[in-house]
Design a protein around this motif. Sequence first.
Motif, PDB file in Angstrom:
ATOM      1  N   ARG A 298      26.385  83.344  72.047  1.00 36.71           N
ATOM      2  CA  ARG A 298      27.355  83.301  73.153  1.00 36.71           C
ATOM      3  C   ARG A 298      27.049  82.097  74.051  1.00 36.71           C
ATOM      4  NH1 ARG A 298      31.096  86.706  74.091  1.00 36.71           N
ATOM      5  NH2 ARG A 298      32.164  86.876  76.089  1.00 36.71           N
ATOM      6  N   TRP A 299      28.127  81.482  74.556  1.00 35.07           N
ATOM      7  CA  TRP A 299      28.006  80.305  75.413  1.00 35.07           C
ATOM      8  C   TRP A 299      28.894  80.480  76.637  1.00 35.07           C
ATOM      9  CZ3 TRP A 299      31.264  75.354  74.631  1.00 35.07           C
ATOM     10  CH2 TRP A 299      30.941  74.406  75.617  1.00 35.07           C
ATOM     11  N   ALA A 300      28.285  80.454  77.820  1.00 35.76           N
ATOM     12  CA  ALA A 300      29.031  80.516  79.077  1.00 35.76           C
ATOM     13  C   ALA A 300      29.499  79.103  79.408  1.00 35.76           C
ATOM     14  CB  ALA A 300      28.166  81.088  80.191  1.00 35.76           C
ATOM     15  N   VAL A 301      30.734  78.809  79.066  1.00 39.75           N
ATOM     16  CA  VAL A 301      31.263  77.462  79.268  1.00 39.75           C
ATOM     17  C   VAL A 301      31.296  77.131  80.753  1.00 39.75           C
ATOM     18  CG1 VAL A 301      33.188  75.914  78.774  1.00 39.75           C
ATOM     19  CG2 VAL A 301      32.642  77.768  77.181  1.00 39.75           C
ATOM     20  N   THR A 302      31.796  78.075  81.554  1.00 41.33           N
ATOM     21  CA  THR A 302      31.782  77.969  83.006  1.00 41.33           C
ATOM     22  C   THR A 302      31.415  79.338  83.567  1.00 41.33           C
ATOM     23  OG1 THR A 302      34.095  78.622  83.372  1.00 41.33           O
ATOM     24  CG2 THR A 302      33.683  76.300  82.830  1.00 41.33           C
ATOM     25  N   ASP A 303      31.466  79.483  84.882  1.00 44.63           N
ATOM     26  CA  ASP A 303      31.192  80.782  85.491  1.00 44.63           C
ATOM     27  C   ASP A 303      32.251  81.807  85.126  1.00 44.63           C
ATOM     28  OD1 ASP A 303      28.949  79.767  86.667  1.00 44.63           O
ATOM     29  OD2 ASP A 303      29.920  79.353  88.598  1.00 44.63           O
ATOM     30  N   LYS A 304      33.433  81.353  84.692  1.00 47.15           N
ATOM     31  CA  LYS A 304      34.542  82.261  84.412  1.00 47.15           C
ATOM     32  C   LYS A 304      34.922  82.330  82.943  1.00 47.15           C
ATOM     33  CE  LYS A 304      36.605  81.647  88.999  1.00 47.15           C
ATOM     34  NZ  LYS A 304      37.832  81.292  89.755  1.00 47.15           N
ATOM     35  N   VAL A 305      34.467  81.394  82.154  1.00 45.58           N
ATOM     36  CA  VAL A 305      34.866  81.317  80.749  1.00 45.58           C
ATOM     37  C   VAL A 305      33.640  81.386  79.853  1.00 45.58           C
ATOM     38  CG1 VAL A 305      36.022  79.933  78.979  1.00 45.58           C
ATOM     39  CG2 VAL A 305      36.894  79.936  81.329  1.00 45.58           C
ATOM     40  N   SER A 345      36.443  84.790  76.368  1.00 44.55           N
ATOM     41  CA  SER A 345      36.606  85.655  77.538  1.00 44.55           C
ATOM     42  C   SER A 345      36.848  84.817  78.779  1.00 44.55           C
ATOM     43  CB  SER A 345      35.355  86.525  77.741  1.00 44.55           C
ATOM     44  OG  SER A 345      35.102  87.324  76.612  1.00 44.55           O
ATOM     45  N   TYR A 346      37.704  85.354  79.657  1.00 46.65           N
ATOM     46  CA  TYR A 346      38.043  84.659  80.904  1.00 46.65           C
ATOM     47  C   TYR A 346      38.102  85.680  82.025  1.00 46.65           C
ATOM     48  CZ  TYR A 346      40.852  82.047  84.322  1.00 46.65           C
ATOM     49  OH  TYR A 346      41.321  81.439  85.469  1.00 46.65           O
ATOM     50  N   GLN A 347      37.367  85.412  83.118  1.00 40.27           N
ATOM     51  CA  GLN A 347      37.342  86.297  84.271  1.00 40.27           C
ATOM     52  C   GLN A 347      37.733  85.494  85.506  1.00 40.27           C
ATOM     53  OE1 GLN A 347      33.609  88.322  84.908  1.00 40.27           O
ATOM     54  NE2 GLN A 347      34.584  89.955  86.089  1.00 40.27           N
ATOM     55  N   PRO A 348      39.043  85.400  85.785  1.00 40.62           N
ATOM     56  CA  PRO A 348      39.502  84.581  86.913  1.00 40.62           C
ATOM     57  C   PRO A 348      39.054  85.121  88.264  1.00 40.62           C
ATOM     58  CG  PRO A 348      41.315  85.858  85.989  1.00 40.62           C
ATOM     59  CD  PRO A 348      40.157  86.026  85.059  1.00 40.62           C
ATOM     60  N   ILE A 349      38.979  86.460  88.401  1.00 40.40           N
ATOM     61  CA  ILE A 349      38.444  87.114  89.587  1.00 40.40           C
ATOM     62  C   ILE A 349      37.542  88.243  89.125  1.00 40.40           C
ATOM     63  CG2 ILE A 349      40.385  86.523  91.093  1.00 40.40           C
ATOM     64  CD1 ILE A 349      41.498  89.301  90.608  1.00 40.40           C
ATOM     65  N   ARG A 350      36.718  88.763  90.040  1.00 42.85           N
ATOM     66  CA  ARG A 350      35.728  89.758  89.642  1.00 42.85           C
ATOM     67  C   ARG A 350      36.360  91.007  89.029  1.00 42.85           C
ATOM     68  NH1 ARG A 350      33.672  93.903  92.421  1.00 42.85           N
ATOM     69  NH2 ARG A 350      34.621  93.180  94.362  1.00 42.85           N
ATOM     70  N   ALA A 351      37.538  91.387  89.490  1.00 50.06           N
ATOM     71  CA  ALA A 351      38.150  92.634  89.037  1.00 50.06           C
ATOM     72  C   ALA A 351      38.944  92.500  87.748  1.00 50.06           C
ATOM     73  CB  ALA A 351      39.069  93.176  90.140  1.00 50.06           C
ATOM     74  N   LEU A 352      39.220  91.304  87.313  1.00 46.38           N
ATOM     75  CA  LEU A 352      40.092  91.090  86.160  1.00 46.38           C
ATOM     76  C   LEU A 352      39.349  90.377  85.040  1.00 46.38           C
ATOM     77  CD1 LEU A 352      42.889  91.111  84.802  1.00 46.38           C
ATOM     78  CD2 LEU A 352      43.371  88.940  85.980  1.00 46.38           C
ATOM     79  N   SER A 353      39.400  90.952  83.832  1.00 43.42           N
ATOM     80  CA  SER A 353      38.769  90.356  82.654  1.00 43.42           C
ATOM     81  C   SER A 353      39.805  90.237  81.548  1.00 43.42           C
ATOM     82  CB  SER A 353      37.594  91.216  82.166  1.00 43.42           C
ATOM     83  OG  SER A 353      36.603  91.335  83.158  1.00 43.42           O
ATOM     84  N   LEU A 354      39.873  89.058  80.930  1.00 45.82           N
ATOM     85  CA  LEU A 354      40.780  88.814  79.824  1.00 45.82           C
ATOM     86  C   LEU A 354      39.977  88.357  78.618  1.00 45.82           C
ATOM     87  CD1 LEU A 354      43.485  86.754  81.766  1.00 45.82           C
ATOM     88  CD2 LEU A 354      43.563  89.200  81.245  1.00 45.82           C
ATOM     89  N   SER A 355      40.411  88.726  77.430  1.00 43.79           N
ATOM     90  CA  SER A 355      39.702  88.291  76.235  1.00 43.79           C
ATOM     91  C   SER A 355      40.654  88.200  75.056  1.00 43.79           C
ATOM     92  CB  SER A 355      38.551  89.253  75.888  1.00 43.79           C
ATOM     93  OG  SER A 355      39.051  90.521  75.514  1.00 43.79           O
TER      94      SER A 355
END
Length: 385
Positions: A298-305, A345-355
């Motif tokens: 796994r690679w954390a591209v950014t804090d959100k991706v 995976s993308y987490q634009p805000i703390r409450a929302l997770s998209l994958s």
Amino acid sequence: MLLPLVGGLHAAEGDALQWRVSQSLSYEDNLYRRASGVSAPEGRRDDTISVTSLGLSFDREYSRQGLRANVGFSHAAYSVHDDLDYTAPDVSLAWDWRLGNHWSGTFSHAYAESLAGFEDVAGTDQVIRLRTRSAVSANYWWHPDWAVGLGVSRVRNRYQDNAKPASENDSQAVSANLTYRPATGNRVVFTLRQTDGRYPNRAAVAGSIREYTQRDGRIAGEWRLTGALRLSGDVGFTERRYDLAPSRDFTGVTGRLAANWQPTAKTSVELSWRREIGAEEDLVSNYAVTRVLRLAPRWAVTDKVSFGGFLERSSRDYGGDPELGFDGLVPVRDDTSRRYGLTLSYQPIRALSLSLGVQHQRRNSDIASREYEADSAWLSGTFVF
């Protein structure tokens, strides 16, 4: 999609109550896991599935007594094979109790319904599994780092509309354990367990896998070996004896282990292994030894991706079981599966997770009709508030 309906809400860190709303959309090019050239209902092997879930969880401590509860419902809708549509509940309740400075334990009860995957269930009929589990445990902390304890659990597996009567089973387990939990946060548990199981709808005749006794001795825990390497899971020795079928007795090493290596702040690799017999979560509740080896970087591209992948090989040995080998027509059945895929995976805000993700799977089997290849893709989102 349900996600935009709750776009203005979010969960606070200390909230005892949390709602979860999720929506997923997936595509399967071989839904029923059919062999090449074998047709499927409606003349279509593929389908698109929409799963909508709503859940409410509660977690709060009152005077050192922890209460946890979860209620959830999921509805699956199939675009083509709509006879598979279903709505499934998932309910659990637990009390993490403490008495004085030395006694602690848990009372728990859970009930869940789920669709049995066609990887394990031959045919095209809908098979809904109903699982109930109750457990009680108590630990005595005779030292800040050490405890001894006992546990009792009961599991009941049934199938809706009597879909798989021969696979319905009940089990009761009693365990004794010794726990070591130093101030470093590591944890090790030594456990001795005996499980008595029964398949009530199977004939009580010689050779039938109807009743068994299983004994386990194992060590489990979580241990940080270095700042970058963490080991978790359990491993031990299992002995299972069948009252009416001694030729199918099993003795050997079983367990689940995972090594997680994080060489940098943004990268990690997990290598996991498991070998088990008759695991509670196996959709085929029968005699089968399952071995799985999985690699997941796994690679954390950014804090959100984050971007990940996985490569898995699994094998299942049915030990010549006629109840899983199509009524004894095939004396031995061994399956080997390989799957690999990618996830984003993308987490634009703390409450929302998209994958989203894609996967390819292939199985080879001693039974030609159980071999298949399948490609899958999915998109999902979860909102917590």
